[in-house]
Design a protein around this motif. Sequence first.
Motif, short mmCIF file in Angstrom:
data_model
loop_
_atom_site.label_atom_id
_atom_site.label_comp_id
_atom_site.label_asym_id
_atom_site.label_seq_id
_atom_site.Cartn_x
_atom_site.Cartn_y
_atom_site.Cartn_z
N THR A 196 0.86 -1.19 0.00
CA THR A 196 0.00 0.00 0.00
C THR A 196 0.90 1.24 0.00
O THR A 196 2.12 1.14 0.00
CB THR A 196 -0.94 0.02 1.23
OG1 THR A 196 -0.14 0.10 2.41
CG2 THR A 196 -1.80 -1.24 1.27
N ARG B 49 -4.75 -3.93 6.56
CA ARG B 49 -5.05 -2.65 5.93
C ARG B 49 -5.49 -1.63 6.99
O ARG B 49 -5.18 -0.43 6.87
CB ARG B 49 -6.13 -2.81 4.87
CG ARG B 49 -5.63 -3.60 3.66
CD ARG B 49 -6.75 -3.89 2.65
NE ARG B 49 -7.33 -2.68 2.11
CZ ARG B 49 -8.59 -2.32 2.29
NH1 ARG B 49 -9.42 -3.08 3.01
NH2 ARG B 49 -9.04 -1.20 1.77
N ARG C 269 -3.70 1.91 7.58
CA ARG C 269 -4.45 3.18 7.60
C ARG C 269 -4.15 3.97 8.87
O ARG C 269 -4.00 5.19 8.84
CB ARG C 269 -5.95 2.89 7.51
CG ARG C 269 -6.46 2.53 6.13
CD ARG C 269 -7.98 2.35 6.15
NE ARG C 269 -8.49 1.97 4.86
CZ ARG C 269 -8.78 2.83 3.89
NH1 ARG C 269 -8.60 4.14 4.10
NH2 ARG C 269 -9.25 2.42 2.74
N ASP C 270 -4.07 3.25 9.99
CA ASP C 270 -3.75 3.93 11.25
C ASP C 270 -2.36 4.55 11.20
O ASP C 270 -2.14 5.65 11.74
CB ASP C 270 -3.85 2.95 12.42
CG ASP C 270 -5.29 2.60 12.78
OD1 ASP C 270 -6.19 3.34 12.36
OD2 ASP C 270 -5.49 1.57 13.46
N ARG D 226 -2.66 7.62 9.28
CA ARG D 226 -3.39 8.64 10.05
C ARG D 226 -2.49 9.35 11.05
O ARG D 226 -2.50 10.59 11.14
CB ARG D 226 -4.57 7.99 10.77
CG ARG D 226 -5.34 8.91 11.71
CD ARG D 226 -6.51 8.20 12.35
NE ARG D 226 -6.11 6.97 13.01
CZ ARG D 226 -5.56 6.91 14.22
NH1 ARG D 226 -5.32 8.04 14.90
NH2 ARG D 226 -5.25 5.75 14.75
N TYR E 157 -3.85 7.63 2.47
CA TYR E 157 -3.62 6.19 2.34
C TYR E 157 -4.21 5.71 1.01
O TYR E 157 -5.32 6.10 0.66
CB TYR E 157 -4.28 5.45 3.50
CG TYR E 157 -4.33 3.94 3.33
CD1 TYR E 157 -3.27 3.15 3.73
CD2 TYR E 157 -5.45 3.33 2.74
CE1 TYR E 157 -3.31 1.77 3.56
CE2 TYR E 157 -5.50 1.95 2.56
CZ TYR E 157 -4.43 1.17 2.97
OH TYR E 157 -4.47 -0.17 2.79
N ARG E 158 -3.44 4.89 0.30
CA ARG E 158 -3.93 4.34 -0.96
C ARG E 158 -3.63 2.85 -1.03
O ARG E 158 -2.52 2.41 -0.74
CB ARG E 158 -3.29 5.03 -2.16
CG ARG E 158 -3.69 6.48 -2.34
CD ARG E 158 -3.08 7.04 -3.61
NE ARG E 158 -3.36 8.46 -3.73
CZ ARG E 158 -2.89 9.22 -4.73
NH1 ARG E 158 -2.12 8.68 -5.67
NH2 ARG E 158 -3.19 10.51 -4.77
N ASP E 159 -4.64 2.08 -1.44
CA ASP E 159 -4.42 0.67 -1.73
C ASP E 159 -3.77 0.52 -3.09
O ASP E 159 -3.81 1.43 -3.94
CB ASP E 159 -5.76 -0.08 -1.74
CG ASP E 159 -6.30 -0.34 -0.34
OD1 ASP E 159 -5.54 -0.86 0.49
OD2 ASP E 159 -7.48 -0.02 -0.09
#
Length: 782
Positions: A328, A474, A478-479, A482, A488-490
């Motif tokens: 990611t 994931r 993301r955390d 953050r 955030y990008r997959d």
Amino acid sequence: MRRPAREHADVVVVGSGFGGAVAAYRFAEAGLRVVVLERGRPYPPGSFPRAPAAMARNLWDPSEGLYGLFDLWSFGGLGAAVSSGLGGGSLIYANVLLRKPERWFVKESPLPGGGYEHWPVTRADLDPHYDAVERMLKPQRYPLGQPPYDTTAKTLAMREAAGRLGLDFELPPLAVAFAPEPGGHPAPGLPIPDPEYGNLHGLPRTTCRLRGECDLGCNDGAKNSLDHTYLSAARHAGADLRTLHEVRWLAPAPGGGYAVSYVVHEPREDRRRVNTRRLPQHTITCDRLVLAAGTLGTTYLLLTCRSEFPGLSPMLGARFSGNGDLLTLVTDARDGAGRHRSLEGSRGPVITSAVRVPDAADSGRGDRRGFLVEDAGYPPFAEWLGEFAGVRGQVRRAGRFVLHRIGALLSHSPRTRINAELAALLGDGHLSDGSLGLLGMGRDIPDGVMRLRRGYLDVDWTTATSMPYFTTMRAVMRDMARVLRAGYRDSPLWLARKVITVHPLGGAPMGRHPAEGVVDEYGEVFGHPGLYVLDGACVPGPVGVNPSLTIAALSDRACEHVLESAPRTAARHAGVTSGLSFTEEMRGHVMPGSADPEEGERLGRANEHPLAVHLTITAGDVERFVADAGHEASVAGWVTCPVLGGGRLRVADGSFNLFVAGEDPARRRMLYRLHFTGDGDAPLTLTGFKDVHDDPGADMWSDTSTLYVRILRGHTRPADDAEAEVVAAGIIRIHLRDFLHQLTTFRTWGPDGAGGLVRFGRLFLGELWDAYHDLATGARVP
């Protein structure tokens, strides 16, 4: 030196990655004759491509004239990226050498759809071998606390994110030289001394220059990749490392051991297409065969050659895992005041740090499957690609630049310096500078199945059963984005719920018995002694961390077991045997439906049914060949016979016996047996004999050059010949011109090759004397 078409080695190793390189070194060090067959090229420092034209050719597909480093696969549920070159995956991996956590060696862990993930080895079993591999690869941790490494932004960001989320952070051991020796003072660009075993490339190496190019191949030689370590040590110990040798077929050899058929690639600069199916095939036999062609390569070979290995476990192809790989991207990071934060993804090696999320097995609570998140850096040119990917920003800046230049021309502006305008055109670089890849890996579900689909390798695996694992990973990623005040990008593949793995595992998994695995805990294939799988294919489930160190340790453990438990006679005799080979061509005619060779020749000639053979006869041990009453040698080559099948029909297995005595002491026979395949993949056997005996007249030439041939249905053994269907019969002969050429094809090897040729000659002439001495004295046997 030109090598014989068939030869013998104590150990043949297929592939030169983490399993194969370790095996090559351990067996060569023990005094065994080791041959390594690697399909790819060697890559000395400075040879890894960087320019666009060279990168476009840096892929592996010989049929399309591509002989490069990367081998990329696309299956239904995932993609895979592996390597082709001397050193295997170590050429493109990110250098991390982590041990599999002790509690992740699970036992009887249930799998969706039935079955269990079970590791028949433990961390305690592997720890001594982890130690041995580390001594050779000399890992160093990223020296974050020392200048100029203390300002590495991506590593500091990973540490901060782990701290704010309460997760474990570490600087993992890396097979990278930051200092010339472990414990030394680190600095970029320092010379690295060669070890006592030297370096097979013979070129200087320098410490890491922090250019983020590990995954493309290190042109500085700062990576302690396998070519600089295990393979250099193996060659120093006597191993024969052969590059651009691609294995095509495996089979048990008559009398024990294994036969390996391979082709030799000859790269062309013009990227010309090659019909690789027509490349000449060579054969080598061995007492022990180590398959280490990587998860995809090894499993494909075993699936392709399954018919040659009766009783092979039904688990072949099972337990595939992508080791939980997921990539990611963190984007546009900000500091506490909302300003741009540099993550500098291109500085340092690709991976410098790891954040660990524990497994349910670690705590005994819940059902979470553990994983790591590592920083995934990239080379500087990737940042340019990232900037250009921001199309709207690029168009806007280009539009402003054009308008400014048009305005300057129309107003006849006296300002001729345009540096500020160019800087504005290039932009601030925040898009790439504030981004960083995150590479996750861990304990996904090893429920994939590898199989052949119309002759091609296919993998049936989806993210569906592993979705709780990927969802948790994931969420942690993301955390991390953050707490770094970043986006955030997959991966784009995730839209289709697909991933790409750089750590494919399984396909020939370990087990306690054939119903559970293809190989035992030492990598030996059940039911086939001396055949080993020592790469990622033997792993029974995800390693969870970067798997390279574990694969190498499993290989080291297996080799130690073999060397300690097997008789050492092969080691005692390694390097003292001498071999010999020569090539023989015979031509004549056969007739389908005929069972009598003389009748078959007459009718075959009348009906224009030619038969020819081109054979290389090899005595891998001349002493044994001479001493054995059967005087048996191996045969490789091809048969051409249009009435049986078009083109050259490859001899898959063959034998030759020189001067075998029968009931009549005055007669000798030379025996030939060739297994090949005709039209419609029909298995056929050519059996033939030369009848050497003293008739009235000078018949020595005729006897030794005339082969009486029958073609039988199936791949038969001598005991089966009487019951086998005769497909055709005839006679083929050595013509004088071919015989004169044959005399130039004798090749020898070993410490006493010339002496071996003398002993062969004495045997040949001595047997002729026994058969024809009455002709020389003028006497006749009544």
